[in-house]
Design an enzyme around this catalytic site. Structure first.
Site, PDB file in Angstrom:
ATOM      1  N   GLN A 169      23.271 -30.432  17.720  1.00 39.18           N
ATOM      2  CA  GLN A 169      22.022 -31.006  18.260  1.00 39.18           C
ATOM      3  C   GLN A 169      20.855 -30.718  17.307  1.00 39.18           C
ATOM      4  OE1 GLN A 169      21.166 -31.692  22.252  1.00 39.18           O
ATOM      5  NE2 GLN A 169      19.184 -30.709  22.252  1.00 39.18           N
ATOM      6  N   GLU A 170      20.848 -29.511  16.715  1.00 38.05           N
ATOM      7  CA  GLU A 170      19.794 -29.197  15.741  1.00 38.05           C
ATOM      8  C   GLU A 170      19.906 -30.140  14.544  1.00 38.05           C
ATOM      9  OE1 GLU A 170      19.558 -25.072  14.636  1.00 38.05           O
ATOM     10  OE2 GLU A 170      17.941 -25.438  13.197  1.00 38.05           O
ATOM     11  N   GLN A 222       8.264 -56.589 -11.126  1.00 39.44           N
ATOM     12  CA  GLN A 222       9.648 -56.705 -10.638  1.00 39.44           C
ATOM     13  C   GLN A 222      10.313 -55.345 -10.449  1.00 39.44           C
ATOM     14  OE1 GLN A 222      12.999 -58.191 -13.013  1.00 39.44           O
ATOM     15  NE2 GLN A 222      13.319 -59.730 -11.422  1.00 39.44           N
ATOM     16  N   LEU A 245       5.252 -44.386  -7.055  1.00 37.88           N
ATOM     17  CA  LEU A 245       4.504 -45.636  -6.827  1.00 37.88           C
ATOM     18  C   LEU A 245       3.010 -45.373  -6.635  1.00 37.88           C
ATOM     19  CD1 LEU A 245       7.209 -47.349  -4.629  1.00 37.88           C
ATOM     20  CD2 LEU A 245       6.197 -48.385  -6.679  1.00 37.88           C
TER      21      LEU A 245
END
Ligand SMILES: Cc1cc2nc3c(=O)[nH]c(=O)nc-3n(C[C@H](O)[C@H](O)[C@H](O)COP(=O)(O)OP(=O)(O)OC[C@H]3O[C@@H](n4cnc5c(N)ncnc54)[C@H](O)[C@@H]3O)c2cc1C
Length: 384
Positions: A246-247, A284, A342
């Site tokens: 679950q962790e 691009q 970026l």
């Protein structure tokens, strides 16, 4: 691709959590970084908004929700804002309650769960020690019966890197009660603020995630009543192994939500920021790069969503949780590194979210079982 796992009740809860993030967390972000912790009133407000009591039965102050998808929604919304806060809250709301709910006596549940649900009591879980975290069965902290016939335990040792460790009112501590029995000689205890001999180190100075408090804990002849033993003697290791999935799925949910949000913000930046007279996202190379990142996040999301749905049905295996955890951590780190690129120089400035997110993410490949340990589990399952 439209996600399939949530219905309108989950989305209504998402709106509540989102509103809490906007109203309470965002305006206090700098304060939390400065203080290296989350103020008590923020914990209480999160409790009031229902973030902490999801898996806690109603008779102990919780919402009694057994559908894990609500936990996932809360993790997504907080992680989209801050990976660190998602971890602090996640340990308190998703990781620790199952130990108390499933292993605790009625008296222990009455004592701790209502406060945990309301945010009045902050909790931590302490497995890792200075000598090692991956090899949990080798932990050295001891808990020995006091020789005065009281039935109390005397705890000695130390833990490190404990999330919420500095602020916690109660800490689930794994300790060795039988040195001869290896993994079968480990027992869990709840150690509470104010117990003589229980000390904390400073808030550790981390590379990222400044707003979470991460501490060393010290136990020097801490006398712990048997009423604070959690579960039977010797079952601590198995109890941790059973609850780590679950962790780990919670970690995967947060990793993916965090990467997805920072990527969305980066795409907006790439549309806006110009170089050589055109938006940088239209070159691009950058356009293809962003296309790759969006694909990586969406494909990861599909697997993590499948795991969340499986966990909500009680069918998630430890191995699939391990796959989701290491993969999402790797994708998160790869995506955020490209997002920094970026942003150019601004991506390296702490005042930009992308820079902090990049620093914050590094630990997701290390904690709660490192990527290597996750691959070890997967490999073992393949008979290797
Ligand atoms: C910010 C932060 C918060 C944390 N919060 C908590 C917390 O709340 N509670 C808690 O108990 N712990 C917490 N941890 C501890 C974390 O879970 C451990 O750091 C992690 O399990 C790794 O243990 P270690 O640091 O001792 O590394 P080690 O176990 O010493 O490992 C060192 C390196 O060896 C590799 N390695 C180890 N064994 C193997 C193997 N068999 N095969 C291949 N490679 C291997 C590891 O992957 C790692 O790269 C936290 C850590 C950090 C940094």
């Amino acid at each position: 691709m439209p996600r399939q796992i949530y219905d309108e009740d989950h989305e209504a809860f998402r709106a509540t959590v989102h509103e809490f993030v906007e109203r309470t967390l965002k305006p206090r972000a700098e304060e939390m970084v400065r203080e290296k912790s989350i103020a008590r009133d923020i914990w209480r407000e999160a409790g009031k908004q229902g973030l902490f009591g999801l898996g806690i039965p109603e008779e102990y102050g919780g919402a009694g929700v057994t559908d894990y998808r609500f936990n996932a929604v809360a993790a997504e919304e907080v992680a989209a804002f801050s990976a660190a806060l998602s971890s602090c809250f996640g340990i308190h709301s998703d990781v620790n309650p199952p130990y108390l709910v499933e292993l605790g006596t009625d008296e222990q549940k009455q004592r701790w769960l209502p406060g945990m649900a309301s945010g009045d009591l902050i909790s931590a879980i302490a497995m890792t020690e200075p000598s090692g975290g991956s090899d949990l069965a080798a932990l050295k902290t001891t808990a020995m019966r006091a020789d005065d016939g009281s039935g109390d335990w005397i705890v000695n040792g130390s833990k490190t890197f404990i999330t919420n460790g500095y602020s916690a009112d109660l800490v689930i501590v794994a300790a060795r009660t039988d040195p001869a029995k290896g993994a079968k000689g480990i027992t869990l205890f709840v150690i509470e603020e104010g117990m003589p001999g229980f000390g904390r180190g400073r808030k550790l100075d981390k590379v990222g995630q400044e707003e979470s408090d991460t501490s060393e804990l010290f136990f020097e002849n801490v006398r712990v009543s048997d009423a604070n033993r959690l579960g039977a003697e010797g079952v601590g290791f198995v109890a941790m192994m059973q609850r780590l999935p679950q962790e780990r799925i919670g970690g995967a949910v947060s990793n993916t939500a965090n990467a997805a949000q920072i990527l969305r913000e980066t795409i907006e930046y790439a549309k806006d920021r110009k170089a050589f007279g055109q938006p940088i996202g239209t070159f691009q190379h950058n356009k293809f790069k962003i296309a790759e990142l969006v694909t990586a996040v969406e494909v990861t999301q599909a697997y993590v969503d499948d795991c969340v749905a499986a966990h909500a049905r009680g069918e998630l295996t430890a191995v699939d949780a391990a796959k989701a955890k290491w993969w999402s951590a790797q994708v998160q780190n790869d995506v955020l590194d490209e997002c920094v690129q970026l942003y150019g120089g601004y991506g390296y400035m702490n005042e930009y979210r992308v820079a902090r997110a990049w620093r914050d993410a590094r630990v997701t490949k290390i904690w709660a079982g490192s990527n290597e340990i996750m691959k070890e589990l997967i490999g073992r399952d393949l008979g290797l």
